[in-house]
Design an enzyme around this catalytic site. Structure first.
Site, PDB file in Angstrom:
ATOM      1  N   GLU A 127       0.851  -1.190   0.000  1.00 37.43           N
ATOM      2  CA  GLU A 127       0.000   0.000   0.000  1.00 37.43           C
ATOM      3  C   GLU A 127       0.893   1.248   0.000  1.00 37.43           C
ATOM      4  OE1 GLU A 127      -2.799   0.378   3.216  1.00 37.43           O
ATOM      5  OE2 GLU A 127      -3.746   2.102   2.286  1.00 37.43           O
ATOM      6  N   MET A 270       0.665  -2.823   8.683  1.00 36.66           N
ATOM      7  CA  MET A 270      -0.068  -2.962   7.423  1.00 36.66           C
ATOM      8  C   MET A 270      -0.999  -4.165   7.491  1.00 36.66           C
ATOM      9  SD  MET A 270      -0.666  -1.808   4.441  1.00 36.66           S
ATOM     10  CE  MET A 270      -1.936  -2.614   3.485  1.00 36.66           C
ATOM     11  N   GLU A 271      -2.229  -3.927   7.027  1.00 34.05           N
ATOM     12  CA  GLU A 271      -3.322  -4.884   7.232  1.00 34.05           C
ATOM     13  C   GLU A 271      -3.446  -5.948   6.146  1.00 34.05           C
ATOM     14  OE1 GLU A 271      -3.713  -1.547   6.462  1.00 34.05           O
ATOM     15  OE2 GLU A 271      -5.369  -1.266   5.071  1.00 34.05           O
ATOM     16  N   ASN A 272      -2.351  -6.346   5.473  1.00 34.59           N
ATOM     17  CA  ASN A 272      -2.422  -7.354   4.417  1.00 34.59           C
ATOM     18  C   ASN A 272      -3.309  -8.535   4.830  1.00 34.59           C
ATOM     19  OD1 ASN A 272      -0.040  -5.954   3.257  1.00 34.59           O
ATOM     20  ND2 ASN A 272       0.938  -6.857   5.060  1.00 34.59           N
ATOM     21  N   HIS A 304      -6.510  -1.924  15.267  1.00 37.52           N
ATOM     22  CA  HIS A 304      -6.740  -1.192  14.012  1.00 37.52           C
ATOM     23  C   HIS A 304      -6.517  -2.115  12.803  1.00 37.52           C
ATOM     24  CE1 HIS A 304      -6.646   2.495  11.450  1.00 37.52           C
ATOM     25  NE2 HIS A 304      -5.837   1.735  10.713  1.00 37.52           N
ATOM     26  N   GLU A 305      -5.376  -2.778  12.783  1.00 36.10           N
ATOM     27  CA  GLU A 305      -5.073  -3.626  11.610  1.00 36.10           C
ATOM     28  C   GLU A 305      -6.060  -4.791  11.540  1.00 36.10           C
ATOM     29  OE1 GLU A 305      -3.172  -2.093   9.711  1.00 36.10           O
ATOM     30  OE2 GLU A 305      -2.279  -0.783  11.227  1.00 36.10           O
ATOM     31  N   HIS A 308      -9.349  -3.715  10.113  1.00 33.39           N
ATOM     32  CA  HIS A 308      -9.311  -3.508   8.658  1.00 33.39           C
ATOM     33  C   HIS A 308      -9.785  -4.752   7.906  1.00 33.39           C
ATOM     34  CE1 HIS A 308      -7.793   0.384   7.594  1.00 33.39           C
ATOM     35  NE2 HIS A 308      -6.612   0.269   8.178  1.00 33.39           N
ATOM     36  N   GLU A 327      -9.747   4.218   6.345  1.00 35.50           N
ATOM     37  CA  GLU A 327      -8.898   4.679   7.460  1.00 35.50           C
ATOM     38  C   GLU A 327      -9.689   5.430   8.538  1.00 35.50           C
ATOM     39  OE1 GLU A 327      -6.340   3.313   7.962  1.00 35.50           O
ATOM     40  OE2 GLU A 327      -5.570   2.668   6.020  1.00 35.50           O
TER      41      GLU A 327
HETATM   42  N1  B3K Z   1      -2.961   1.014   5.704  1.00 34.53           N
HETATM   43  C1  B3K Z   1      -1.654   1.177   6.296  1.00 34.53           C
HETATM   44  C2  B3K Z   1      -0.974   2.428   5.900  1.00 34.53           C
HETATM   45  C3  B3K Z   1      -0.316   2.356   4.593  1.00 34.53           C
HETATM   46  C4  B3K Z   1       0.494   3.600   4.317  1.00 34.53           C
HETATM   47  C5  B3K Z   1       1.018   3.612   2.928  1.00 34.53           C
HETATM   48  N2  B3K Z   1       1.888   4.747   2.689  1.00 34.53           N
HETATM   49  C6  B3K Z   1      -1.715   1.088   7.787  1.00 34.53           C
HETATM   50  C7  B3K Z   1      -2.991   1.435   8.405  1.00 34.53           C
HETATM   51  O1  B3K Z   1      -3.524   2.513   8.292  1.00 34.53           O
HETATM   52  O2  B3K Z   1      -3.549   0.580   9.029  1.00 34.53           O
HETATM   53 ZN    ZN Z   2      -5.454   1.857   8.775  1.00 39.34          ZN
END
Ligand code: B3K
Ligand code: ZN
Length: 881
Positions: A127, A270-272, A304-305, A308, A327
């Site tokens: 992301e 990061m929420e992969n 938070h993650e 997501h 977000e």
């Molecule tokens: N979604 C990611 C942030 C990605 C930032 C990319 N430059 C973490 C978060 O907000 O959960």
């Molecule tokens: Zn986020």
């Protein structure tokens, strides 16, 4: 020579892709310098796309090795490949199969975007636009595909191979020292949620059974030796999973949930899908190296993650302009989770403090943008406090406007209607409008209009008529590219406090719609009348900070201090006291350094003492009330012609004045907060430490040095990082005797723990003293520092730029020059980190003329530099616009 500014991306230009990619099969053969990525894509032309439209795939610094269509190598005249683009003509409508092979150099990837190595571990960050650094792709969030990933590496180098989704198969590669694993993710996802990890890591495991009866394996992977530091993260994860089931009816949807902690990461986490990758700062915690704030941060970021998974992954964004859809909503969800885990009032005050200190200045300066922007040059610069924190406030307001029941109905409809889709803010709002039957058109302006609205409320009580009239005026100031703005729908929670401090009832309210205690302000100017008010009330306005606005009212100090002592709304008790403190600090800033000692209104001193000693109040709440606003907060309230040195002096004088006046009671409460039980990270224990440590800060700054030994004693005796760091900060910032020894002792103790050493760097970088700039420069050569690691950069350089107002904004401009030079150098390796560092310049226009001229000169010098990354170019250009 300055570099060209590329054309911006605009929301109005959105059009859906001409091709669909249904499946992605990746075969990734890892090697540190030459990783080979074979991507097999199943593609078809979109139903409404023109038959002659070429397929244009995104790339970024890619090397194409081979390309085949339905198994046939493509002739060179059928396509054009550059490092940043692959264009293929004359494709059938499909479905057809495209095989693309690319070659990567993970070791050379210092941008930490795409595939890179952190301490020997292969990991990814995709992301917003990192997948295109792995293979050519329709790297946009509205392209949802089902991924199967085969990962192969030398078994000794990477015994662990992780991908998205569920594990399918693993084995040896016969005749080699390599092995492989295959992962399959059944949930269609955009490319930004792709991830892989390969390395030699330790694993901590647990299990969770969802409300739907799914048995989920939970794993947290960390570097060997850190296994004992994952307990809090695992506990937070299980609590998050249960909470989302109970609060939003959302269950986890795969058989495994993996979290990996890496030490080189550009952001928090990061929420992969199924494979969250974390900055180790938000996973690892033990009492000796992590503070209470770190524990709270881990709990919030893990949540938070995890959240997501539904708000972001199952329902994703149509395009990056909709970033707040995932977000803002997910921040709102994690804030609610933390509020339920801890004290709701304390959490709300902390969140509002963060909003005001990070988002309000952004909204008041050259980097201001709407929660949903309409234009960007570099999307990575839009992961901002506005999109995240103001975005969360907008969702909270939606709940306030609709009420909890209709808000939940709207959320349920959103999940039901848009699951599996990439969607928009309009679609999100439509669910709430439909579920509640309300018109949300005016409310939607919150997503469109930048700038913090100001709300002016004057009150008039007519004893004869028993009426309270509130005259409410709203105005949203102009921001870049937005001048005139229509009125917003602002939900203002109001309570009336009677002369005894008890709630005062009232009859009908006219002049505005109301729901419960919420008054709906919708016009530029409104007269709101509360009828049948038996006594002169003190109105408690904007309770719970029900809208992200700056409120000015005609309440004087007497009324404010009355609210500080009596308001049933804890947020407003805090806010009322803060308002009087701000007035004192601002008056002192303008009085100049000669007015010493500072005159503090005895009523304010008494109010502060009363709050401090009131043991019916939570210690964490008392700590927040006693904490003086930061220097940047005072600057924000002043707004223009800011002199950071004068602010620093005024704040120091007020702290010393209060400390000296209240020393005996401060010491008594401090002693009462000392803990005998072993360290526990829970909110109650953390609250007692917070109160104790804010009091220590006062004592360490009292005139006469009577408590210097006490500060040193706390440093020496501390059995946890919270207390040790609090004492070290006072020692170093106040230059108390022995501060240098304390710094050495801290460094000796924590030399092998980089995350603890970050605190050591930060304490020194934030010392509000003339010598700090030179000290920071010297520390860049310290063996524990590395400009290649984002956490180290944030701890030393970022802390100086954003956490040391008087020294970054030095009158001689040397602070600006240092940060600019550091950022220009960093930009050649990690543009995202460089751009983030430069956001420290966001308030430069509010400085007094001398400093403003220096800041401008530095920004103009940067703008002239050649080869700026798009990330840094964008920040510098917008700062100067
Ligand atoms: N979604 C990611 C942030 C990605 C930032 C990319 N430059 C973490 C978060 O907000 O959960
Ligand atoms: Zn986020």
């Amino acid at each position: 020579m300055r570099t060209e500014t590329p054309a911006p991306v605009r929301l109005e230009d959105y059009s859906p892709p001409s091709f669909r990619i249904d499946t992605v099969d990746l075969d990734i053969r890892l090697a540190p310098r030459a990783t080979r990525v074979a991507a097999r894509l199943t593609i078809r032309r979109a139903g409404d796309a023109p038959a002659d439209a070429p397929l244009i795939l995104d790339g970024d610094e890619l090397t194409l090795v081979s390309l085949a269509l339905d198994g046939q190598v493509l002739a060179a005249d059928r396509y054009r490949a550059t490092p940043s683009r692959l264009e293929i003509d004359k494709l059938p409508d499909g479905p057809f199969r495209l095989d693309i092979e690319t070659r990567l150099d993970p070791d050379a990837n210092t941008k930490l975007m795409g595939l890179y190595r952190s301490n020997g571990t292969y990991c990814t960050q995709c992301e917003a636009e990192g997948f295109r650094r792995i293979t050519y792709f329709l790297d946009r969030p509205d392209c949802l595909a089902v991924y199967t990933t085969r990962i192969e590496a030398r078994a000794s180098e990477a015994p662990l191979l992780l991908g998205n989704g569920n594990p399918v198969e693993q084995g040896e590669v016969p005749g080699t020292d390599r092995h492989y694993a295959i992962w399959h993710d059944p949930h269609p996802k955009p490319s930004y949620l792709f991830a892989l990890v390969a390395g030699d890591l330790a694993c901590v495991s647990d299990r969770f059974t969802t409300a739907e009866g799914r048995d989920v394996a939970l794993n947290i992977y960390v570097e060997h030796g850190n296994e004992n530091h994952c307990g809090w993260a695992m506990d937070s994860l299980k609590r998050s999973m249960r909470w989302d089931e109970e609060t939003f009816g959302r269950c986890y949807d795969l058989d495994v949930f993996n979290i990996v902690a890496v030490s080189d990461f550009n952001m928090g986490a990061m929420e992969n899908k199924g494979l969250n990758i974390f900055n180790d700062k938000y996973v690892l915690a033990d009492p000796d190296t992590a503070t209470d704030q770190d524990y709270a941060g881990i709990e919030a970021v893990i949540a938070h993650e995890y959240f997501h998974n539904w708000t972001g992954n199952r329902i994703t964004c149509r395009d990056w302009f909709q970033l707040c859809l995932k977000e803002g909503l997910t921040v709102f969800r994690d804030q609610e989770f933390s509020a339920d885990m801890r004290s709701r009032a304390v959490k709300r005050i902390s969140d509002v403090r963060l909003l005001k200190s990070h988002q309000f200045p952004e909204d008041a300066g050259p980097l201001a943008h709407p929660v949903r922007p309409r234009l960007y040059h570099e999307i990575n610069n839009f992961y901002t406090a506005t999109v995240y924190e103001k975005g969360a406030e907008v969702v909270r307001m939606l709940k306030t406007v609709l009420g909890a029941a209709d808000f939940r109905k709207g959320m349920d409809l959103f999940f039901e209607r848009h699951d599996g889709e990439a969607t928009t803010i309009e679609a999100f709002l439509a669910c709430f409008a439909e579920a509640s039957g309300r018109d949300l058109n005016q409310f939607a302006l919150w997503y469109e209009q930048a700038g913090t609205p100001s709300l002016r409320i004057d009150s008039d009580y007519d004893a004869n008529e028993q009426r309270l009239t509130l005259t409410v005026v709203q105005h949203t100031p102009p921001t870049p590219k937005q001048s005139d703005k229509p009125a917003l729908h602002i939900p203002v929670r109001i309570g009336l406090v009677g002369p005894t401090g008890a709630k005062l009832s009232h009859g009908a309210v006219t002049g505005a719609q109301t729901t419960g205690d919420v008054v709906h302000i919708t016009a530029p100017k409104q007269k709101v009348i509360f009828h049948d008010v038996a006594d002169r009330p003190v109105p408690s306005l904007l309770r719970g900070f029900s809208a992200p606005v700056t409120l000015k009212s005609d309440l004087g100090d007497t009324d404010l201090l009355f609210l500080a002592a009596n308001d049933a709304d804890a947020f407003n008790r805090w806010e009322a006291l803060q308002t009087v403190v701000f007035k004192t600090l601002i008056a002192q800033t303008f009085a100049g350094p000669r007015q010493q000692p500072l005159e503090i209104d005895p009523r304010l001193t008494a109010a502060i003492e009363a709050t401090m000693t009131d043991d019916t109040l939570e210690p964490a709440f008392r700590a927040l009330c006693l904490q003086l606003p930061g220097e940047a907060d005072i600057a924000r309230e002043i707004g223009s012609n800011v002199d950071p040195e004068a602010i620093h002096l005024a704040r120091s004088q007020m702290r010393a004045g209060l400390a000296t006046a209240l020393a005996p009671s401060i010491k008594r409460i401090y002693d009462g907060m000392r803990e005998t039980a072993p360290y526990a990270p829970d909110a109650a224990a953390a609250g007692r430490r917070a109160l104790k440590n804010v009091l220590l800060d006062y004592l360490g700054h009292a005139h006469g040095g009577e408590y210097d030994a006490l500060v040193r004693q706390q440093f020496d005796a501390a059995d946890n990082m919270t207390d040790r760091l609090a004492a070290l900060t006072v020692l170093v910032h106040a230059r108390l005797p022995g501060y240098e020894d304390a710094l050495s002792a801290f460094a000796d103790r924590h030399a092998r723990t980089p995350l603890a050493m970050d605190k050591w760097f930060m304490v020194q970088a934030t010392a509000p003293r003339e010598e700090t700039l030179a000290a920071v420069k010297t520390l860049t050569a310290h063996p524990g520092f590395s400009a290649a690691n984002p956490n180290r950069v944030r701890a030393l350089i970022g802390a100086f730029a954003s956490g040391n107002q008087s020294q970054f904004n030095r009158a001689d401009g040397a602070g600006f020059d240092f940060i600019a030079d550091f950022a220009l150098d960093l930009d050649t390796r990690n543009p995202q980190a460089a751009a983030r560092l430069l956001s420290a310049f966001r308030s430069w226009r509010a400085l007094e003329p001398g400093r403003r001229a220096r800041a401008r000169a530095t920004l103009e010098r940067m703008a002239q530099a050649s080869d700026l990354s798009p990330d840094v170019r964008d920040i510098v250009d917008r700062c100067l616009q």
